[in-house]
Design a protein around this motif. Structure first.
Motif, PDB file in Angstrom:
ATOM      1  N   VAL A 155      49.627  13.463  38.417  1.00 31.15           N
ATOM      2  CA  VAL A 155      50.413  14.245  39.371  1.00 31.15           C
ATOM      3  C   VAL A 155      50.882  15.509  38.676  1.00 31.15           C
ATOM      4  N   LYS A 156      50.934  16.616  39.429  1.00 30.22           N
ATOM      5  CA  LYS A 156      51.558  17.838  38.909  1.00 30.22           C
ATOM      6  C   LYS A 156      52.873  17.997  39.661  1.00 30.22           C
ATOM      7  N   LEU A 157      53.942  18.106  38.915  1.00 30.65           N
ATOM      8  CA  LEU A 157      55.270  18.070  39.518  1.00 30.65           C
ATOM      9  C   LEU A 157      56.114  19.221  38.973  1.00 30.65           C
ATOM     10  N   ASN A 158      56.947  19.770  39.845  1.00 32.66           N
ATOM     11  CA  ASN A 158      57.882  20.783  39.360  1.00 32.66           C
ATOM     12  C   ASN A 158      59.020  20.141  38.582  1.00 32.66           C
ATOM     13  N   SER A 159      59.376  20.764  37.465  1.00 37.28           N
ATOM     14  CA  SER A 159      60.622  20.379  36.793  1.00 37.28           C
ATOM     15  C   SER A 159      61.771  20.714  37.730  1.00 37.28           C
ATOM     16  N   ALA A 160      61.649  21.836  38.431  1.00 38.15           N
ATOM     17  CA  ALA A 160      62.604  22.272  39.457  1.00 38.15           C
ATOM     18  C   ALA A 160      61.944  23.402  40.229  1.00 38.15           C
ATOM     19  N   ASP A 161      62.484  23.684  41.428  1.00 40.33           N
ATOM     20  CA  ASP A 161      61.941  24.787  42.240  1.00 40.33           C
ATOM     21  C   ASP A 161      62.591  26.126  41.890  1.00 40.33           C
ATOM     22  N   PHE A 162      63.729  26.071  41.197  1.00 37.64           N
ATOM     23  CA  PHE A 162      64.507  27.276  40.855  1.00 37.64           C
ATOM     24  C   PHE A 162      64.952  28.019  42.112  1.00 37.64           C
ATOM     25  N   GLN A 163      65.261  27.245  43.148  1.00 34.39           N
ATOM     26  CA  GLN A 163      65.659  27.805  44.439  1.00 34.39           C
ATOM     27  C   GLN A 163      66.963  27.133  44.855  1.00 34.39           C
ATOM     28  N   ASP A 193      49.243   7.643  35.895  1.00 35.92           N
ATOM     29  CA  ASP A 193      48.647   7.705  34.554  1.00 35.92           C
ATOM     30  C   ASP A 193      49.080   8.902  33.736  1.00 35.92           C
ATOM     31  N   LEU A 194      49.320  10.026  34.402  1.00 37.96           N
ATOM     32  CA  LEU A 194      49.578  11.266  33.657  1.00 37.96           C
ATOM     33  C   LEU A 194      50.455  12.163  34.527  1.00 37.96           C
ATOM     34  N   VAL A 195      51.497  12.717  33.947  1.00 41.50           N
ATOM     35  CA  VAL A 195      52.386  13.614  34.691  1.00 41.50           C
ATOM     36  C   VAL A 195      52.292  14.998  34.057  1.00 41.50           C
ATOM     37  N   GLU A 196      51.915  15.983  34.870  1.00 47.63           N
ATOM     38  CA  GLU A 196      51.896  17.376  34.395  1.00 47.63           C
ATOM     39  C   GLU A 196      53.150  18.075  34.913  1.00 47.63           C
ATOM     40  N   ILE A 197      53.808  18.786  34.033  1.00 46.92           N
ATOM     41  CA  ILE A 197      55.069  19.427  34.399  1.00 46.92           C
ATOM     42  C   ILE A 197      54.884  20.931  34.525  1.00 46.92           C
ATOM     43  N   SER A 198      55.381  21.465  35.643  1.00 46.59           N
ATOM     44  CA  SER A 198      55.348  22.906  35.874  1.00 46.59           C
ATOM     45  C   SER A 198      56.661  23.280  36.555  1.00 46.59           C
TER      46      SER A 198
END
Ligand SMILES: Cc1cc2nc3c(=O)[nH]c(=O)nc-3n(C[C@H](O)[C@H](O)[C@H](O)COP(=O)(O)O)c2cc1C
Length: 364
Positions: free
Chosen positions: A229-237, A259-264
């Motif tokens: 999954v690609k997930l936001n650390s936060a939206d900054f909104q 299995d794997l978390v991608e942080i953006s």
């Protein structure tokens, strides 16, 4: 970069074993980069196969495709690949083999744009709620209509179906795009999701859509096929998805077996994958401070993307223990052969400082 220790190439070159099967041969990954190389009717093309053959030949461990849409009626951009039936299976098989024949893992990033699709591209855009865009965005993006419960359930099924086709085509895994302001991120966000039914109202209900997508995909692909999954650390909104909710979402996904978390981080309205502080820019990895918080909570493999440019920066992030996989996007576009150098502890020869200078100005 005086604060970084000398590169230890052994960290970047270490293989990674995923929980539900699959090995990634090293810790370097191409993050998703929407190539928009599909036909006008959104079918994959031999151009994609050639591009991925080139990227995979560099020795890179994992390649995540540009976002692939799960519904022809819901494009993010013209030229997106859509996977909703098996009509393109032969080209999809070639696309998968472009990477796997050369030892690289390849995950398809599955996405639904929700409201984040420019006016005129789709007949209409849905979202969790009919919340308009900010004034400066509203010339390009229309106010979406609120999705019905039946539409939500159909989209969940579509994610599962697309993932099943990816597995059949020979891809190594799939990645759910839960970041950057697209539909799943819209469900997670209290700003975009004003629903009061089972899909909104509390943090737990807002993340129900993402978890339902994960569960449906797992049902389709079985227990031994990697799902990331690609997930936001936060939206900054203001009123958006926060770090606190992101941590709780990661925990819920880990409990479910991800299995794997991608942080953006970020959305179209706030800027995608931008550094928030000059200090994170200096460490190259824009989201490493959040990755450290995730690491303190769970042991799931973490991929961090955004800002990496040097072998020293990547190895320092891996050495911190908070990062298991280093994601690079712009570097792979500017210098497609860069993994071969990075895996030997060398930096790109091509990449000037321009894009990162711009980021530095934004973060200052
Ligand atoms: C041309 C381009 C296309 C992108 N397309 C996607 C995409 O389809 N899905 C996605 O999650 N991120 C996409 N991104 C964002 C990248 O995956 C990444 O998060 C961001 O560029 C920060 O990483 P970097 O500093 O290594 O470029 C794209 C970035 C670029 C430059």
């Amino acid at each position: 970069m005086t604060d970084l220790l000398p590169p230890k190439i052994d960290l970047l070159t270490q293989p990674l074993h995923l929980m539900n099967g699959g090995v990634i041969r090293n810790r370097l990954a191409k993050a998703a980069t929407s190539e928009t190389l599909a036909t006008y009717a959104n079918n994959p093309t031999p151009n994609l196969v050639r591009l991925y053959q080139r990227w995979a030949s560099t020795g890179i461990g994992l390649i995540i495709t540009g976002n692939v849409m799960i519904d022809r009626r819901a494009l993010g951009e013209p030229g997106n690949v859509v996977i909703e039936d098996e009509i393109d299976l032969p080209v999809l098989q070639q696309w998968a083999r472009a990477a796997t024949d050369q030892g690289a893992a390849i995950f398809v990033q599955l996405n639904h744009p929700g409201k984040q699709s420019t006016k005129g591209l789709n007949a209409s855009n849905l979202a969790p709620s009919a919340v308009p865009f900010s004034q400066e965005m509203s010339t390009l993006f229309e106010t979406p209509r609120e999705a019905t419960d039946a539409e939500i359930r159909d989209i969940i099924r579509r994610f599962g179906r697309s993932a099943g086709i990816c597995k059949k085509a020979g891809f190594s895994g799939v990645q759910i795009h839960g970041a950057h302001g697209y539909l799943i991120n819209q469900f997670l966000s209290p700003h975009h999701n004003r629903r009061t039914d089972e899909w909104g109202g509390t943090a737990e209900k807002r993340r129900r859509f993402l978890l339902a997508v994960y569960t449906e995909i797992r049902k389709e692909v079985g227990p031994d096929f990697p799902i990331a999954v690609k997930l936001n650390s936060a939206d900054f909104q203001r009123g958006g998805f926060t770090e606190e909710e992101s941590l709780a979402t990661v925990q819920a996904l880990v409990n479910a077996g991800i299995d794997l978390v991608e942080i953006s981080g970020g959305t179209y309205e706030t800027g995608v994958a931008k550094p928030q502080k000059a200090s994170t820019l200096a460490r190259e990895a824009y989201f490493i401070e959040f990755a450290e918080k995730v690491r303190a909570l769970v042991k799931v493999p973490l991929m961090v993307t955004g800002g990496f440019r040097s072998a020293a920066g990547m190895n320092a992030a891996l050495r911190s223990g908070a990062v298991d996989v280093v994601g690079i996007a712009r570097l792979m576009v500017i210098d497609p052969d860069v993994p071969a150098r990075l895996l030997r502890g060398l930096d790109s020869k091509q990449c000037g400082a321009t894009i990162w200078m711009r980021d530095a100005r934004q973060a200052a």
